[in-house]
Design a protein around this motif. Structure first.
Motif, PDB file in Angstrom:
ATOM      1  N   LEU A 216       0.957  -1.007  -0.007  1.00 51.45           N
ATOM      2  CA  LEU A 216       0.112   0.044  -0.193  1.00 51.45           C
ATOM      3  C   LEU A 216       0.975   1.185   0.104  1.00 51.45           C
ATOM      4  O   LEU A 216       1.568   1.471   0.996  1.00 51.45           O
ATOM      5  CB  LEU A 216      -0.927   0.072   1.328  1.00 51.45           C
ATOM      6  CG  LEU A 216      -1.766   1.227   1.205  1.00 51.45           C
ATOM      7  CD1 LEU A 216      -2.982   1.238   0.315  1.00 51.45           C
ATOM      8  CD2 LEU A 216      -2.521   1.352   2.466  1.00 51.45           C
ATOM      9  N   PHE A 217       0.969   2.010  -1.002  1.00 57.27           N
ATOM     10  CA  PHE A 217       1.823   3.149  -1.382  1.00 57.27           C
ATOM     11  C   PHE A 217       1.136   4.528  -0.842  1.00 57.27           C
ATOM     12  O   PHE A 217      -0.076   4.747  -1.650  1.00 57.27           O
ATOM     13  CB  PHE A 217       2.360   3.071  -2.496  1.00 57.27           C
ATOM     14  CG  PHE A 217       3.136   4.264  -3.003  1.00 57.27           C
ATOM     15  CD1 PHE A 217       4.628   4.575  -2.410  1.00 57.27           C
ATOM     16  CD2 PHE A 217       2.883   5.272  -3.718  1.00 57.27           C
ATOM     17  CE1 PHE A 217       5.346   5.533  -2.681  1.00 57.27           C
ATOM     18  CE2 PHE A 217       3.649   6.197  -4.048  1.00 57.27           C
ATOM     19  CZ  PHE A 217       5.042   6.539  -3.553  1.00 57.27           C
ATOM     20  N   ASP A 218       1.543   5.363  -0.241  1.00 56.62           N
ATOM     21  CA  ASP A 218       1.159   6.564   0.024  1.00 56.62           C
ATOM     22  C   ASP A 218      -0.283   6.468   0.579  1.00 56.62           C
ATOM     23  O   ASP A 218      -1.110   7.181   0.168  1.00 56.62           O
ATOM     24  CB  ASP A 218       0.989   7.673  -0.827  1.00 56.62           C
ATOM     25  CG  ASP A 218       0.922   8.997  -0.636  1.00 56.62           C
ATOM     26  OD1 ASP A 218       1.293   9.315   0.500  1.00 56.62           O
ATOM     27  OD2 ASP A 218       0.362   9.837  -1.663  1.00 56.62           O
ATOM     28  N   LYS A 219      -0.765   5.423   1.249  1.00 55.18           N
ATOM     29  CA  LYS A 219      -1.941   5.114   1.895  1.00 55.18           C
ATOM     30  C   LYS A 219      -3.149   5.192   0.852  1.00 55.18           C
ATOM     31  O   LYS A 219      -4.317   5.376   1.144  1.00 55.18           O
ATOM     32  CB  LYS A 219      -2.205   6.175   3.111  1.00 55.18           C
ATOM     33  CG  LYS A 219      -1.226   6.337   4.013  1.00 55.18           C
ATOM     34  CD  LYS A 219      -1.593   7.313   5.103  1.00 55.18           C
ATOM     35  CE  LYS A 219      -0.552   7.203   6.497  1.00 55.18           C
ATOM     36  NZ  LYS A 219      -1.171   8.425   7.371  1.00 55.18           N
ATOM     37  N   ALA A 220      -2.990   4.896  -0.343  1.00 51.70           N
ATOM     38  CA  ALA A 220      -3.780   5.239  -1.461  1.00 51.70           C
ATOM     39  C   ALA A 220      -3.836   3.917  -2.652  1.00 51.70           C
ATOM     40  O   ALA A 220      -4.764   3.415  -3.048  1.00 51.70           O
ATOM     41  CB  ALA A 220      -3.755   6.391  -2.116  1.00 51.70           C
TER      42      ALA A 220
END
Length: 427
Positions: A216-220
């Protein structure tokens, strides 16, 4: 240097060992704490309506980080249990009656499960379910997801990276919106369900094991890639699955990509997923493999507000292309699912769902809808220690299924209409 073949063999030996160890600890532990006890949070913090597979953003993050979040207190054994009981009545008697059941008016203990569910090490956790089937009185490994996860930084952005070893494509999905978690979250073993299903929708009944890497990158941005292989018949028997299934999974790839946004008072995600696989119908007979190409899209929206009034909506569509290895004939199957829910004070719930299955063969076509009303008394903020129900919950509910078509038949589809009353508890 190890050859590619030896590296693959070692990887699958490690995956099988992890699954067997998790199943062993799930059945041998004695205490029964839950995820809520581990984290010190109420059930409603992670579960919409305080119970069931619908996850809030906090629940999504708890799953992504490997079930490892804790309140910092030690001496908690990560074990819980679940019991589901029900009564089912169809509009007409079933002829013939389902195996081990009456033609109508079935009162059952549907299942009883014990879970290894929670933190194992700082970066490793598990959700492993061993289930007693109340219909045929068998015991088996049910769902299993053993994870390693950690937080890192990439280009100045926060990221979570992890590895999941699991036994069912989609059980590891952080949004719990892939077919294995589809609404309704419980249903009658005496009913006919939604009809034929795609391979990715439980087509191999947990008789596979695999490993997938995710981030999960940058919570997005969520991305995942993995692969599975069939359990040998001897291992299936050892895990209580029986050895009669001789199908063998060939080269395959499971993949998932999604966009996720947590806006605190609301949240949503939209994504795509798929499973490209070849399947040998009978490993005891040399024959060409059938090829499957399953592709799905899904999305979900939650209005959480201040948790007094909660609205959710989820939908998915799966298209499957199957190519027969012997004849090269192509058949197609399409599944559509939608459901919406409303919860008041995380206690009283009302849900409605639509389902449709359509295929190249009109005899598989089914469609209908259902409604559910339920009551979940505990698991909210006020249910905290020393409240005796702080680490337990129950949901009492009623479903009514209405069929417009089943297995290509419209004239008698209404005979399958069903009232399902259930009591579902975990502790």
């Amino acid at each position: 240097m190890l050859s590619v073949k030896k590296m693959r063999s070692a990887r699958w030996r490690m995956a099988r060992t992890a699954m067997l160890l998790a199943a062993f600890f799930a059945t041998s532990a004695q205490a029964l704490p839950s995820f809520a006890r581990q984290t010190g949070m109420d059930c409603a913090a992670c579960h919409v309506g305080g119970f069931g597979p619908q996850l809030t953003p906090a629940g999504v993050m708890f799953k992504l980080t490997g079930y490892t979040d804790t309140d910092g207190k030690d001496q908690k054994i990560p074990v819980s249990a679940m019991i589901l009981m029900s009564k089912s009545r169809t509009a007409a008697d079933q002829d013939p009656a389902p195996d081990h059941l009456n033609a109508n008016n079935n009162v059952l203990m549907d299942e009883a499960s014990i879970f290894l569910a929670g933190r194992l090490t700082e970066n490793m956790g598990a959700f492993v379910q061993v289930t007693h089937n109340g219909v045929d009185h068998s015991n088996s490994l049910d769902q299993a997801d053993v994870r390693y996860a950690r937080a890192i930084e990439v280009g100045g952005k926060d990221a979570i990276v992890g590895l999941s070893v699991n036994n069912n494509p989609g059980v590891q999905d952080p949004f719990n919106s892939t077919p294995i978690w589809k609404f309704p979250f419980v249903k009658s073993p005496a009913g006919v369900g939604e009809g034929d299903a795609t391979l990715i929708n439980g087509g191999l009944e947990g008789r596979v094991m695999g490993a997938s890497a995710y981030t999960l990158f940058d919570k997005a941005v969520y991305a995942e890639l993995g692969s599975y292989r069939s359990m040998p018949p001897a291992l299936q028997r050892r895990l209580g699955l029986g050895g009669e299934d001789q199908q063998r999974l060939g080269p395959n790839a499971y993949w998932r990509l999604a966009w996720f946004q947590d806006k605190k008072s609301q949240a949503y995600h939209v994504g795509v997923f798929g499973w490209n696989a070849s399947l040998e119908p009978d490993r005891t007979v040399s024959a060409p493999r059938n090829k499957y190409n399953d592709v799905g899209i899904d999305g979900g929206y939650q209005f959480l507000g201040i948790r007094q009034h909660i609205f959710t909506f989820n939908g998915s569509y799966i298209a499957e292309k199957k190519t027969d290895g012997a004849t090269s004939d192509v058949t197609r199957l399409k599944e559509s699912r939608m459901n919406a829910s409303y919860f008041f004070n995380q206690t009283w719930g009302a849900s409605a769902g639509l389902f449709s299955t359509h295929g190249s063969d009109p005899l598989v076509d089914s469609r209908g809808h259902l409604v559910q009303l339920d009551w979940t008394p505990w698991g909210k903020e006020e249910s905290v220690a020393p409240d005796p129900f702080a680490w337990a919950n129950v949901r009492l509910g009623a479903q009514y299924w209405i069929y417009n078509k089943f297995a290509g038949d419209t004239a008698s589809a209404k005979d399958h209409n069903m009232l399902y009353l259930f009591a579902w508890t975990s502790f």
